[in-house]
Motif scaffolding. Structure first.
Motif, PDB file in Angstrom:
ATOM      1  N   VAL A  26       0.836  -1.201   0.000  1.00  0.00           N
ATOM      2  CA  VAL A  26       0.000   0.000   0.000  1.00  0.00           C
ATOM      3  C   VAL A  26       0.873   1.254   0.000  1.00  0.00           C
ATOM      4  N   VAL A  27       1.923   1.254   0.815  1.00  0.00           N
ATOM      5  CA  VAL A  27       2.829   2.413   0.876  1.00  0.00           C
ATOM      6  C   VAL A  27       3.485   2.642  -0.481  1.00  0.00           C
ATOM      7  N   ALA A  28       3.941   1.557  -1.125  1.00  0.00           N
ATOM      8  CA  ALA A  28       4.581   1.684  -2.437  1.00  0.00           C
ATOM      9  C   ALA A  28       3.602   2.214  -3.475  1.00  0.00           C
ATOM     10  N   VAL A  80       8.259  -8.613   2.418  1.00  0.00           N
ATOM     11  CA  VAL A  80       8.648  -7.324   1.839  1.00  0.00           C
ATOM     12  C   VAL A  80       8.156  -7.220   0.401  1.00  0.00           C
ATOM     13  N   PHE A  81       7.820  -6.011  -0.012  1.00  0.00           N
ATOM     14  CA  PHE A  81       7.413  -5.756  -1.396  1.00  0.00           C
ATOM     15  C   PHE A  81       8.590  -5.943  -2.332  1.00  0.00           C
ATOM     16  N   ASN A  85      10.041  -5.316  -7.473  1.00  0.00           N
ATOM     17  CA  ASN A  85       8.651  -4.911  -7.698  1.00  0.00           C
ATOM     18  C   ASN A  85       8.497  -3.392  -7.666  1.00  0.00           C
ATOM     19  N   THR A  86       9.332  -2.734  -6.853  1.00  0.00           N
ATOM     20  CA  THR A  86       9.288  -1.269  -6.792  1.00  0.00           C
ATOM     21  C   THR A  86       9.696  -0.666  -8.134  1.00  0.00           C
ATOM     22  N   VAL A  87      10.732  -1.234  -8.746  1.00  0.00           N
ATOM     23  CA  VAL A  87      11.176  -0.755 -10.059  1.00  0.00           C
ATOM     24  C   VAL A  87      10.094  -1.012 -11.111  1.00  0.00           C
ATOM     25  N   THR A  88       9.476  -2.193 -11.055  1.00  0.00           N
ATOM     26  CA  THR A  88       8.392  -2.495 -11.992  1.00  0.00           C
ATOM     27  C   THR A  88       7.232  -1.531 -11.810  1.00  0.00           C
ATOM     28  N   LEU A  89       6.931  -1.200 -10.567  1.00  0.00           N
ATOM     29  CA  LEU A  89       5.869  -0.233 -10.290  1.00  0.00           C
ATOM     30  C   LEU A  89       6.231   1.139 -10.861  1.00  0.00           C
TER      31      LEU A  89
END
Length: 268
Positions: A26-28, A80-81, A85-89
């Motif tokens: 959710v935070v990401a 952990v996310f 996945n953060t880069v993909t987001l």
């Protein structure tokens, strides 16, 4: 003396990783959403992008975010996310921005200046380049999961489809350029009619090379100087490459159709 119930402690402790993952997700998503809104506001402050661009990009991002939230807990067994996945987001945010720009042009509400065209060509190029970063991070540092692999693949497909539409609305080439972005979706649709198309595919350097070719070609088509014969040549080469690649995979799947029984790695 009141006896302890070990089952309660186990249930609570087993929920903690899930809660932590959901909270990080959710935070990401909120952070990336804020970045999308801020970037839209920044571009609108010096360009003629309006409400259509903002609403289109936000609609695409919210849709992707809802899918992420609905799938990650079942297919990402980590607390952990994760940076991959953060880069993909982040690439999804970039794709949404390009989609908004494309919508403005397609509805005849924007005639892009060279500066604006170069800006979004840069955004598209950054999104394509980052395609290799999330996979590298997952292999090198983790976490690796079915969710991450699928998120990466679907983000790639979405970006390529958006860039194909952009090439069309910029009037660089004809409607046949949409084949670059539509081929995977046509393939997936055909697999519902021909189940053997849903068989697993072996790893392929040829498939990865074609993915690079189509991304590079579409980024070139977004650049102002690439037009006319040059644009036709670039797009034609990319379309021919992806059709040939799909043809090779389809022939392989047909020959091995009796062994269907698992998720496919992806086709391109």
């Amino acid at each position: 003396m009141k006896k302890k119930n070990p089952g309660v402690k186990t249930a609570v402790s087993s929920e903690l990783p899930t809660r932590n993952l959901y909270r990080q997700t959710v935070v990401a998503l909120v952070g990336a959403g804020v970045a999308l809104v801020v970037t839209n506001a920044f571009v609108s402050s010096w360009a003629t992008l309006g409400l259509i661009s903002a609403m289109t990009s936000l609609a695409i991002y919210v849709t992707v975010g809802a899918i992420v939230l609905s799938r990650i807990l079942a297919h990402h067994p980590y607390r952990v996310f994760g940076w991959p996945n953060t880069v993909t987001l982040g690439r999804t945010v970039l794709a949404a921005l390009v989609a908004g720009y494309t919508a403005e042009i397609s509805l005849w509400t924007l005639q892009p200046s060279p500066q604006l065209a170069w800006f979004f060509a840069g955004i598209a190029t950054l999104a394509v380049v980052l395609d290799g970063v999330d996979g590298w991070l997952a292999r090198r540092f983790g976490p690796r999961s079915d969710f991450g692999a699928r998120f990466d693949m679907e983000s790639d497909a979405l970006l390529i489809l958006i860039l194909s539409v952009l090439a069309l609305v910029l009037d660089k080439v004809g409607g046949w350029v949409l084949l670059i972005g539509a081929m995977r979706y046509l393939f997936v649709g055909a697999s519902y009619l021909l189940p053997w198309l849903d068989g697993p595919l072996p790893p392929s350097m040829r498939r990865k090379t074609v993915c690079v070719i189509q991304g590079a070609a579409l980024c070139l088509l977004a650049m102002p100087p690439v037009a006319g014969v040059a644009a036709t040549g670039v797009a034609g080469f990319a379309v021919a490459a992806i059709i040939a690649s799909f043809a090779v995979d389809i022939v392989w799947l047909f020959k091995h159709r009796r062994h269907v029984g698992g998720p496919q790695e992806g086709t391109a």
